[in-house]
Design an enzyme around this catalytic site. Structure first.
Site, PDB file in Angstrom:
ATOM      1  N   SER A  76       0.874  -1.162  -0.097  1.00 64.93           N
ATOM      2  CA  SER A  76       0.123   0.338  -0.303  1.00 64.93           C
ATOM      3  C   SER A  76       0.604   1.075   0.154  1.00 64.93           C
ATOM      4  O   SER A  76       1.530   1.170   0.793  1.00 64.93           O
ATOM      5  CB  SER A  76      -1.039  -0.702   0.962  1.00 64.93           C
ATOM      6  OG  SER A  76      -2.100   0.962   1.328  1.00 64.93           O
ATOM      7  N   GLU A  77       1.197   2.304  -0.780  1.00 62.69           N
ATOM      8  CA  GLU A  77       1.660   3.335  -0.897  1.00 62.69           C
ATOM      9  C   GLU A  77       1.543   4.142   0.307  1.00 62.69           C
ATOM     10  O   GLU A  77       3.054   5.014  -0.431  1.00 62.69           O
ATOM     11  CB  GLU A  77       1.775   3.872  -2.372  1.00 62.69           C
ATOM     12  CG  GLU A  77       0.287   4.291  -2.777  1.00 62.69           C
ATOM     13  CD  GLU A  77      -0.503   4.080  -3.168  1.00 62.69           C
ATOM     14  OE1 GLU A  77      -0.782   2.216  -3.294  1.00 62.69           O
ATOM     15  OE2 GLU A  77      -1.878   4.719  -3.704  1.00 62.69           O
ATOM     16  N   ASN A  78       1.207   4.107   0.414  1.00 66.61           N
ATOM     17  CA  ASN A  78       1.291   5.182   1.753  1.00 66.61           C
ATOM     18  C   ASN A  78       2.397   4.826   2.476  1.00 66.61           C
ATOM     19  O   ASN A  78       2.253   5.401   3.708  1.00 66.61           O
ATOM     20  CB  ASN A  78       0.259   5.172   2.558  1.00 66.61           C
ATOM     21  CG  ASN A  78      -0.619   4.515   3.063  1.00 66.61           C
ATOM     22  OD1 ASN A  78      -0.576   2.774   2.473  1.00 66.61           O
ATOM     23  ND2 ASN A  78      -1.581   4.393   4.671  1.00 66.61           N
TER      24      ASN A  78
END
Lengths: 231, 209
Positions: B45-47
């Site tokens: 998840s890119e966060n």
């Protein structure tokens, strides 16, 4: 080396209208809640705010939009905010949309003394307009410039008087590199711990990047999308 | 024709043992429900999370643990957390094997448009431009036609692009198509879909393997 200030009001001393601020957080996760409230109360205007998102109508950076203190936002995604939409469509608010990875790297570069870099993100799109394109090993990349702030406002879980910081889970997000790219970096923490109590192996951001630190109060930590398992 | 769930199931079949996968918002999120447990797969998840798990039970909800859609999630054993800069270093450095995302248009050269419609409020590209520019494989999950019945698989995208020459496969309600050498190559059709139907719904060059 003691960088502790008593509260957010003291921490934001020196902020002025027209400045550029870096603000950590992803959505409402890991945002510097106390500093945002203090900036609202200070009444300064015409701010350029660099933040992945723009908060929601009544929380996060939405608070500074309500009071029309922000002139320009530099963000990757601003979708959850009606106040934002109204001000943008009426021309009161300027917006610079930047791919998320490019935004993160521009800030990292700003803190690390790298003036610009080449990335494949955005090649062949509107984002590439007016930017230098260069080919390396047969693939095209575009040049992006570093970003810095007059102030950076970050949120960490723990910190000490030297400014050493430790983040919690995905509340790290943009906070670590923003901490490195402010002329003055203000860190607010859930818990201010005595110097020496953070394991040096577990310090995520060394204190050298932080100029002021305080233990925040009344954290709401609002959840944007509460999703639970149905069983 | 395939339902949203069946499309997600088809996409899950593309995930190989040992893959690290980034799933976009919308139908792609459903894909995680269909990854067989015998395959060892990590969701990025890119966060700032590698090893995203399912939604938490009510008692385990943590405001510091969310996915890129800002939903509360969990982390699987072996997960790791990191900054946004590290997250996109992972993505740009091609350490993530596969990106699955939605789109408004895809064309026969693999160009994708999914972030803005001129004249409408633009919300931003988020991490989509970084993801499509760098992933080794990009699979688009979307309906074959828009609400007006017009094809979303085009000769050339008409909307502003998210990335050029990057989509490797498209999975729609009508079938599974590879994007290669300037054509959509049909690999599979959903139950009840004929060659005529899928050809008619595709504006771009179409071939059958």
């Amino acid at each position: 080396m003691n960088k502790v200030v008593q509260n957010a009001k003291e921490a934001i001393q020196g902020v002025e209208s027209g400045m550029t601020f870096l603000l950590g957080g992803f959505g409402l996760c890991g945002i510097p809640e106390n500093s945002i409230s203090a900036l609202r109360d200070s009444g300064i205007k015409d701010l350029t705010c660099v933040s992945n998102n723009a908060g929601v109508d009544d929380f996060g950076l939405g608070l500074l939009l309500q009071t029309k203190q922000i002139k320009k936002m530099i963000s990757s995604y601003v979708g959850e905010n009606k106040t934002f939409e109204q001000q943008f469509l009426s021309g009161e608010l300027e917006v610079d949309l930047v791919p998320q990875g490019t935004l993160a790297e521009r800030i990292r570069a700003g803190g690390a003394g790298i003036p610009a870099f080449f990335t494949p993100a955005g090649v062949g799109t509107k984002v590439a307009e007016g930017k230098e394109i260069r080919s390396f090993d047969g693939k095209e990349y575009l040049m992006e410039k570093a970003l810095k702030g007059d102030f950076a406002f970050v949120k960490a879980a723990k910190g000490d008087a030297y400014g050493n910081l430790q983040f919690s889970k995905t509340a790290a997000n943009f906070n670590p590199m923003m901490a490195t790219a402010g002329k003055i970096t203000v860190a607010e923490v859930d818990e201010l711990v005595p110097v020496g109590s953070l394991d040096p192996d577990q310090v995520h951001i060394p204190g050298i990047y932080v100029q002021r630190i305080f233990q925040g109060v009344n954290y709401e930590k609002r959840i944007e999308q509460l999703t639970v398992r149905s069983n | 024709m395939w339902s949203r769930e069946e499309m997600a199931m088809q996409a899950a079949l593309e995930i190989e043992d040992g893959y690290t996968v980034n799933l976009g918002i919308g139908i792609p999120t459903l894909v995680s429900n269909y990854i067989p447990s015998e395959k060892s797969v990590l969701l990025q998840s890119e966060n700032g999370l590698l090893g995203m798990g399912p939604f938490p039970e009510e008692k385990d909800v943590n405001p510091d643990l969310i996915n890129a859609g800002k939903q509360t999630v969990t982390a699987v054993p072996g997960a790791s957390f990191f900054s946004s800069a590290d997250s996109f270093a992972m993505i740009r450095g091609q350490h993530v094997d596969l990106t699955i995302l939605g789109a408004m248009e895809v064309d026969q050269n693999g160009d994708i448009a999914n972030w803005m419609i001129p004249g409408k409020m633009v919300k931003g590209m988020g991490g989509a431009m970084d993801l499509v520019a760098s992933a080794k494989k990009v699979i688009v999950l979307m309906q074959h036609t828009n609400k007006k019945g017009e094809s979303k698989l085009l000769k050339k995208c008409s909307l502003p692009l998210t990335g050029k020459n990057c989509v490797t496969k498209v999975i729609t309600n009508l079938g599974k198509l590879e994007v290669k050498e300037g054509s959509f190559i049909v690999h599979e059709m959903a139950e009840g879909v004929t060659k005529e139907m899928i050809s008619q719904a595709t504006e771009g060059e179409i071939k059958f393997s």
